[in-house]
Design an enzyme around this catalytic site. Structure first.
Site, mmCIF file in Angstrom:
data_model
loop_
_atom_site.group_PDB
_atom_site.id
_atom_site.type_symbol
_atom_site.label_atom_id
_atom_site.label_comp_id
_atom_site.label_asym_id
_atom_site.label_seq_id
_atom_site.Cartn_x
_atom_site.Cartn_y
_atom_site.Cartn_z
ATOM 1 N N CYS A 32 3.701 -3.024 -54.955
ATOM 2 C CA CYS A 32 4.828 -3.321 -54.066
ATOM 3 C C CYS A 32 4.416 -4.212 -52.900
ATOM 4 O O CYS A 32 5.255 -4.620 -52.097
ATOM 5 C CB CYS A 32 5.459 -2.037 -53.550
ATOM 6 S SG CYS A 32 6.227 -1.068 -54.863
ATOM 7 N N HIS A 43 14.640 -3.061 -51.614
ATOM 8 C CA HIS A 43 13.229 -3.260 -51.958
ATOM 9 C C HIS A 43 13.054 -3.962 -53.303
ATOM 10 O O HIS A 43 12.759 -3.328 -54.314
ATOM 11 C CB HIS A 43 12.528 -1.894 -51.968
ATOM 12 C CG HIS A 43 11.056 -1.961 -52.218
ATOM 13 N ND1 HIS A 43 10.274 -3.053 -51.922
ATOM 14 C CD2 HIS A 43 10.203 -1.032 -52.749
ATOM 15 C CE1 HIS A 43 9.017 -2.807 -52.267
ATOM 16 N NE2 HIS A 43 8.957 -1.597 -52.774
#
Lengths: 465, 397
Positions: B85, B338
């Site tokens: 991420c 996200h």
């Protein structure tokens, strides 16, 4: 002198109250309970659990491993090899299946008794049938294993005296490959046939062994419950033991050695004990109990019968694939890679960790290289107990039976692994709980079963270490 | 052996960021084009003025061709990078080093993720063939273990920590509500967040980051060239990255109340940038609030408050938009959403707006004059993560 070196039984944790069947579907069921293999168990994993318990009771190592079940996890490949790998046996051990019917177990057992090699004979079964049907209510899941050898290998629990067989071809139950349930002929026919078969084998046995029936305590194993009762009454043995079927059901290929375990556990020194197996004929094995004590490391049948947690009928049906429930909206895991599994066999099947001899650090999975750059030594962890350091409930992750109960487990003597818990529920787990490792099937993808280990709460009533 | 950093050698001179949303009508090509066009325009350049591209995507595409094709680049080096991420931050980090070393005069870092074409909730890792023994737990479950661990370690009632976590989400929702590019633009009360359906442990749906499609990009040049492009460049003061070795998972002394990889990247970044009191020297911080307890622990790991004090600081509003140190003034992962490959660049985009005085008045922070922003981007989960920290500043020195 050949005989039984050790014997162990594994009953799965869950119990189905068979009154639920009628409450759910309006008919079927019976009074009493049956054992239920959890969603992450199959005959291979249960067979392993019985085998490891059996091997705890003897220092003798098997030269041969024979696995018998009516409900194999695979066909066209061997299931015994997974048990072999989980036990961490040397490659020279011969491991193979004898599947198909309860008679296969009895036959393998008899062959081992008459053979020359030390043999670990394992019987496991998952018994199910159509909802409301006889087999569903009569059946029970579990596994049992016996280590067979001679008194020159090690002390025997029971000496083999004689075996007598009566083979017969008649169709009282049948299942074609691919079917999930068996079909049954009307009951009276089988009852009459099994009475004939059992009487024939019994008569032969008494003659061969030169003993009388009233000297023998007998256990009768079979899927035909009327025949089992009738035979028990006909043999005129000193005593016919309870088969626990009202509490755990009838375990198919697991039942004969479960009953033998119970016979051995309860017999006096020098007592004659006989195991009668009714399956496509009859076969009876006669033993004389020695004075050797059964290892306290092995949970008794009675202790396991007396425990367990309830499972709902709906969950039972979903675990057996009869009532598939909505899976979490997450991708299903990919199939386990055969070559990667093979490379990591000691970890995946044997739960063997790595230990850095320089600082004692234990790595799970085993690191290929220690902090100093040196290779690690191996550290078997399957029999090591642990404690829940922290845990969580994952309601989103993919599981065949969500939610996942997941714990960070600290092992006695070092080592930590975040790992899934088995045989528990979200409201049951607590920090500080003691756990033992259990071999399970994480899932199946593309027909490949993904075997690995989970931790499960130690429940003293089940006779865990 | 040292992490010397490249303080003040490289500057960001253009940035762009698409709205983060469920872009059912856009694939990665459209998202990349939107972000790139905004970024080129922001620096006053066109595609041919950029010498090299670093492309971050966790699993929406492979290779630099996925950027070269939609952007119609001719004979340009495009490097695809991936680091969980923290992929977007990694793209910028590589672009900065390439410019700092003199290999290129200008470079673009561009990150994208198209997660909403998968058909599943949450983020899902690309399956790599394995022996099947790896954990199949969600990141939510791994991070959920922080709440009971933190409560136990500091002797605070677990319900209170759970409420603190909800307050973090509520703060980020309040910030995101004022951000036209954010995925979730609705304020959420602490009570409403606590009442959401459970996902893992004590975490509910609204303790988890929004899952969105989006793209973001930045152009970097040598610091001495920055004013050819903009009057208000952002200078790169520090870039730090650690890939954890996973020891936390097997270390019995690890207690799930800290992320050592984050502690180390913060320490390294502060050393590079010469920061000693981040709480008062930083104007703002964008941190990786993938789950609410993550932001809680980060307030300590990034050195904003002492160990065991973050819960109280959060309760007291220290990190609110009008607090001592505004954290996630753009709404954070929680509210902005996200898209994994873009998130690290999105964090820098907020620093770009705030430190240049371009954030809309309703979201502008009062601390902007401090002139320094921190972005923190992680991937993985407690015990086994990658961590990135950058420090950006609006002045040299």
């Amino acid at each position: 002198m050949r005989g039984i070196l050790s014997i162990g039984t594994y009953l799965p944790h869950y119990r189905l109250d068979l009154a639920q069947v009628s409450a759910f579907l309006g008919s079927g069921g019976r009074k009493g309970f049956r054992t239920v293999a959890s969603y992450d168990e199959d005959t291979t994993t249960m067979g392993f659990e019985a085998a490891r318990r059996c091997l705890r009771g003897s220092t003798v190592s098997p030269e041969q491993l024979i696995f018998s079940t009516v409900t194999p996890a695979y066909v066209d490949r061997t299931n015994a090899t997974a048990i072999f790998a989980a036990l961490g046996l040397p490659r020279s051990v011969v491991a193979y299946d004898t599947n198909g019917s309860v008679r296969s177990l009895s036959g393998a057992f008899g062959s081992a008794l008459h053979g020359t090699r030390t043999a670990l004979v394992i019987g496991a079964d998952i018994r199910s049938g159509s909802p409301t049907g006889v087999d569903e209510s009569a059946g029970g899941d579990g596994a049992s294993a016996a280590l067979i050898g001679s008194d020159s290998d090690g002390p025997l629990l029971a000496e083999h005296v004689a075996t007598a067989s009566c083979t017969d071809e008649f169709v009282d139950r049948w299942r074609t490959p691919g079917d999930t349930r068996s079909k049954l002929w009307e009951e009276r026919f089988g009852e009459v046939k099994y009475l004939e078969n059992a009487t024939s084998a019994w008569t032969d046995l008494l003659r061969i062994a030169n003993v009388s029936a009233d000297q023998i305590t007998v256990a009768v194993s079979g899927l035909h419950s009327r025949a089992v009762r009738a035979v028990g009454g006909r043999l005129k043995a000193a005593h016919t033991i309870d088969d626990h079927s009202t509490k755990i059901g009838t375990g198919g290929a697991a039942q004969p050695l479960l009953l033998l375990n119970d016979l051995i556990h309860n017999a006096q020194t020098n007592e004659l004990i006989a195991l009668m197996v009714l399956s496509d004929g009859a076969e009876v094995h006669l033993f004389r109990r020695t004075s050797l004590q059964v290892s306290p490391q092995i949970p008794t049948v009675a202790a396991q019968v007396a425990t367990g947690s309830p499972v709902s009928y709906g969950k039972f049906l979903s675990w057996r694939g009869v009532l598939p429930v909505e899976p979490p909206r997450r991708p299903e895991p990919a199939r386990a890679s055969s070559s990667a599994s093979d490379r990591n066999e000691a970890w995946k099947f044997g739960f063997v960790a790595g230990r850095d001899s320089n600082d004692g650090t234990i790595t799970m999975p085993p690191a290929q290289m220690g902090a100093s750059g040196e290779p690690l030594e191996t550290r078997p962890m399957a029999e090591v107990l642990g404690t829940v350091a922290t845990y969580t409930i994952d309601r989103l992750a993919y599981s065949p039976s969500p939610p996942i109960v997941f714990a960070v487990v600290d092992f006695d003597g070092g080592g930590r692994l975040p790992i899934e818990l088995a045989d528990t529920s979200p409201d049951e787990v607590r920090v500080g709980d003691r756990v033992e490792m259990t071999f399970r099937k994480l899932g199946t993808a593309d027909g490949i079963h993904n075997y690995f280990w989970k931790a499960r709460p130690i429940r003293n009533a089940e006779g865990n270490a | 052996m040292a992490s010397r950093g490249i303080r003040d050698r490289v500057a960001i001179v253009g940035m762009g960021c698409t709205p983060f949303a469920e872009h059912w009508d856009k694939g990665i090509d459209e998202l990349l084009i939107d972000a790139a066009k905004e970024t080129w325009a922001s620096a006053g350049v066109d595609r041919n003025d950029i010498d090299a591209y670093w492309f971050g995507t966790a699993q929406s595409a492979m290779s630099g061709i996925a950027v070269a094709r939609p952007l119609r680049l001719l004979n340009k080096p495009v490097t695809r990078v991936e680091n969980y991420c923290a992929t977007g931050s990694e793209a910028l980090r590589q672009a900065c080093y390439a410019v700092a070393c003199g290999a290129y005069d200008s470079a673009m870092a561009i990150g994208v993720e198209k997660v909403k074409d998968g058909g599943y909730q949450g983020l899902n890792a690309f399956p790599i063939p394995s022996d099947g023994t790896q954990r199949t737990l969600t990141a939510a479950a791994m991070f959920s273990m922080v709440i009971p661990a933190y409560a136990k370690k500091y002797g605070i009632d677990e319900d209170r920590i759970r409420t603190v976590a909800a307050r973090i989400a509520s703060k980020n929702h309040a910030n995101g509500a004022k951000n036209p590019k954010a995925q979730f633009r609705k304020e959420m009360s602490v009570d409403a967040i606590c009442a959401m359906p459970a996902v893992a442990g004590r975490l509910g749906v609204f303790d988890c980051a929004g899952v969105a499609d989006g793209a973001a990009a930045a152009i970097v040049v040598r610091a001495e060239d920055a004013h050819h492009y903009t009057d208000k460049p952002l200078y790169v003061k520090a870039l730090s990255f650690v890939a954890g070795n996973g020891e936390g998972l097997s270390d019995p002394s690890y207690d799930y109340t800290t992320f050592p990889e984050c502690v180390e990247t913060a320490r390294d970044a502060y050393a590079q940038a010469g920061i000693t009191d981040p709480l008062r020297e930083l104007a703002m911080a964008e941190v990786h609030d993938c789950f609410t307890p993550t932001e809680l622990v980060l307030m300590e790991d990034l050195g904003f408050v002492e160990r065991g004090m973050a819960w109280k600081a959060c309760e007291d509003g220290l990190f609110d938009r009008d607090g001592i140190l505004p954290v996630n003034p753009d709404g954070g992962l929680k509210s902005f959403g996200h898209p994994t490959g873009a998130s690290g660049l999105r964090m820098m985009y907020e620093a770009w707006l705030q430190l240049r005085g371009e954030a809309p008045p309703e979201r502008a922070i009062a601390t902007a004059s401090r002139g320094l922003a921190l972005t923190h981007n992680l991937g993985g989960y407690p015990g086994e993560m990658v961590s990135f920290v950058s420090i950006l500043g609006n002045a040299l020195g």
